[in-house]
Design a protein around this motif. Structure first.
Motif, PDB file in Angstrom:
ATOM      1  N   VAL A  21       0.846  -1.189   0.000  1.00  0.00           N
ATOM      2  CA  VAL A  21       0.000   0.000   0.000  1.00  0.00           C
ATOM      3  C   VAL A  21       0.885   1.244   0.000  1.00  0.00           C
ATOM      4  CG1 VAL A  21      -1.792   1.282   1.241  1.00  0.00           C
ATOM      5  CG2 VAL A  21      -1.805  -1.220   1.279  1.00  0.00           C
ATOM      6  N   ASP A  22       0.733   2.065  -1.040  1.00  0.00           N
ATOM      7  CA  ASP A  22       1.431   3.357  -1.132  1.00  0.00           C
ATOM      8  C   ASP A  22       2.913   3.275  -0.791  1.00  0.00           C
ATOM      9  OD1 ASP A  22      -0.995   4.437  -1.830  1.00  0.00           O
ATOM     10  OD2 ASP A  22      -1.448   5.145   0.179  1.00  0.00           O
ATOM     11  N   GLN A  23       3.576   2.278  -1.313  1.00  0.00           N
ATOM     12  CA  GLN A  23       4.990   2.086  -0.993  1.00  0.00           C
ATOM     13  C   GLN A  23       5.760   1.741  -2.264  1.00  0.00           C
ATOM     14  OE1 GLN A  23       5.651  -0.932   1.943  1.00  0.00           O
ATOM     15  NE2 GLN A  23       7.854  -0.881   1.694  1.00  0.00           N
ATOM     16  N   GLU A  39      -5.382  -3.649  -6.843  1.00  0.00           N
ATOM     17  CA  GLU A  39      -6.684  -3.741  -6.175  1.00  0.00           C
ATOM     18  C   GLU A  39      -7.376  -2.377  -6.125  1.00  0.00           C
ATOM     19  OE1 GLU A  39      -8.450  -5.164  -1.867  1.00  0.00           O
ATOM     20  OE2 GLU A  39      -6.420  -5.737  -2.427  1.00  0.00           O
ATOM     21  N   LYS A  40      -6.568  -1.309  -6.015  1.00  0.00           N
ATOM     22  CA  LYS A  40      -7.106   0.044  -5.899  1.00  0.00           C
ATOM     23  C   LYS A  40      -6.066   1.037  -6.397  1.00  0.00           C
ATOM     24  CE  LYS A  40      -8.703   3.298  -2.394  1.00  0.00           C
ATOM     25  NZ  LYS A  40      -8.944   3.499  -0.973  1.00  0.00           N
ATOM     26  N   GLY A  41      -6.506   2.064  -7.138  1.00  0.00           N
ATOM     27  CA  GLY A  41      -5.608   3.134  -7.553  1.00  0.00           C
ATOM     28  C   GLY A  41      -4.864   2.851  -8.842  1.00  0.00           C
ATOM     29  N   THR A  42      -3.726   3.528  -9.000  1.00  0.00           N
ATOM     30  CA  THR A  42      -2.900   3.444 -10.204  1.00  0.00           C
ATOM     31  C   THR A  42      -1.432   3.358  -9.806  1.00  0.00           C
ATOM     32  OG1 THR A  42      -4.487   4.839 -11.382  1.00  0.00           O
ATOM     33  CG2 THR A  42      -2.315   4.606 -12.368  1.00  0.00           C
ATOM     34  N   TRP A  52       4.787   0.387 -17.733  1.00  0.00           N
ATOM     35  CA  TRP A  52       3.348   0.211 -17.870  1.00  0.00           C
ATOM     36  C   TRP A  52       2.643   0.981 -16.769  1.00  0.00           C
ATOM     37  CZ3 TRP A  52       6.694  -3.796 -18.797  1.00  0.00           C
ATOM     38  CH2 TRP A  52       6.587  -4.436 -20.044  1.00  0.00           C
ATOM     39  N   GLN A  53       1.508   1.593 -17.110  1.00  0.00           N
ATOM     40  CA  GLN A  53       0.632   2.216 -16.120  1.00  0.00           C
ATOM     41  C   GLN A  53      -0.511   1.240 -15.882  1.00  0.00           C
ATOM     42  OE1 GLN A  53       0.968   5.224 -14.496  1.00  0.00           O
ATOM     43  NE2 GLN A  53       2.977   5.315 -15.448  1.00  0.00           N
ATOM     44  N   LEU A  54      -0.648   0.778 -14.658  1.00  0.00           N
ATOM     45  CA  LEU A  54      -1.706  -0.169 -14.321  1.00  0.00           C
ATOM     46  C   LEU A  54      -2.731   0.504 -13.424  1.00  0.00           C
ATOM     47  CD1 LEU A  54       0.442  -3.315 -13.438  1.00  0.00           C
ATOM     48  CD2 LEU A  54      -0.606  -2.752 -15.627  1.00  0.00           C
ATOM     49  N   LYS A  55      -4.004   0.222 -13.673  1.00  0.00           N
ATOM     50  CA  LYS A  55      -5.064   0.774 -12.842  1.00  0.00           C
ATOM     51  C   LYS A  55      -5.869  -0.369 -12.228  1.00  0.00           C
ATOM     52  CE  LYS A  55      -7.981   1.258 -16.843  1.00  0.00           C
ATOM     53  NZ  LYS A  55      -8.405   2.061 -17.916  1.00  0.00           N
ATOM     54  N   LYS A  56      -6.804  -0.010 -11.382  1.00  0.00           N
ATOM     55  CA  LYS A  56      -7.622  -0.979 -10.656  1.00  0.00           C
ATOM     56  C   LYS A  56      -8.100  -2.109 -11.574  1.00  0.00           C
ATOM     57  CE  LYS A  56     -11.870  -1.425  -8.036  1.00  0.00           C
ATOM     58  NZ  LYS A  56     -13.011  -0.730  -7.453  1.00  0.00           N
ATOM     59  N   GLY A  57      -7.876  -3.340 -11.106  1.00  0.00           N
ATOM     60  CA  GLY A  57      -8.317  -4.520 -11.831  1.00  0.00           C
ATOM     61  C   GLY A  57      -7.316  -5.067 -12.832  1.00  0.00           C
ATOM     62  N   GLU A  58      -6.234  -4.353 -13.092  1.00  0.00           N
ATOM     63  CA  GLU A  58      -5.237  -4.824 -14.053  1.00  0.00           C
ATOM     64  C   GLU A  58      -4.094  -5.535 -13.335  1.00  0.00           C
ATOM     65  OE1 GLU A  58      -5.766  -1.773 -17.748  1.00  0.00           O
ATOM     66  OE2 GLU A  58      -4.347  -1.161 -16.184  1.00  0.00           O
ATOM     67  N   SER A  59      -3.388  -6.379 -14.086  1.00  0.00           N
ATOM     68  CA  SER A  59      -2.266  -7.113 -13.497  1.00  0.00           C
ATOM     69  C   SER A  59      -1.141  -7.234 -14.512  1.00  0.00           C
ATOM     70  CB  SER A  59      -2.726  -8.501 -13.035  1.00  0.00           C
ATOM     71  OG  SER A  59      -3.214  -9.246 -14.122  1.00  0.00           O
ATOM     72  N   ALA A  76      -2.789   3.794  -3.779  1.00  0.00           N
ATOM     73  CA  ALA A  76      -3.081   2.504  -4.403  1.00  0.00           C
ATOM     74  C   ALA A  76      -2.788   1.359  -3.444  1.00  0.00           C
ATOM     75  CB  ALA A  76      -2.265   2.337  -5.679  1.00  0.00           C
ATOM     76  N   ARG A  77      -3.389   0.216  -3.769  1.00  0.00           N
ATOM     77  CA  ARG A  77      -3.132  -1.016  -3.010  1.00  0.00           C
ATOM     78  C   ARG A  77      -2.935  -2.144  -4.025  1.00  0.00           C
ATOM     79  NH1 ARG A  77      -6.961  -1.029   0.883  1.00  0.00           N
ATOM     80  NH2 ARG A  77      -8.563  -1.690  -0.569  1.00  0.00           N
TER      81      ARG A  77
END
Length: 92
Positions: A21-23, A39-42, A52-59, A76-77
């Motif tokens: 989380v935020d680290q 899980e949350k954020g970008t 790569w820029q990943l957002k919620k739901g991406e892996s 983000a988390r």
């Protein structure tokens, strides 16, 4: 500068789930494979100097010994699944 993480290097059945989380996590590599799920954020993930820029739901999947880093661009988390490459033998 980069560093090597020795995730249970002698354990061929190693499997771990880590929440981040935020680290930010600096450039590193390890023998383990890694699946990063937002899980949350970008977040920004760099693998072998490709970003790569990943957002919620991406892996994204990181193969063993690839140089990579994680940079949080907003709150983000992440869930990070780290496991020994022998668990997916055909990739190894």
């Amino acid at each position: 500068m980069f560093f090597f993480e020795d995730y249970a290097i002698d354990n061929h059945n190693f499997f771990s789930l880590i929440e981040l989380v935020d680290q930010n996590f600096p450039v590193h590599f390890h023998r383990a494979a890694e699946l990063i799920w937002v899980e949350k954020g970008t977040v920004s993930v760099s693998i072998e100097q490709k970003n790569w820029q990943l957002k919620k739901g991406e892996s994204i999947f990181v193969f063993p010994n690839q140089m990579h880093e994680i940079i949080f661009t907003e709150h983000a988390r992440l869930q990070i699944l780290v496991f020994s490459p022998e668990l997916i033998g055909s990739f190894f």
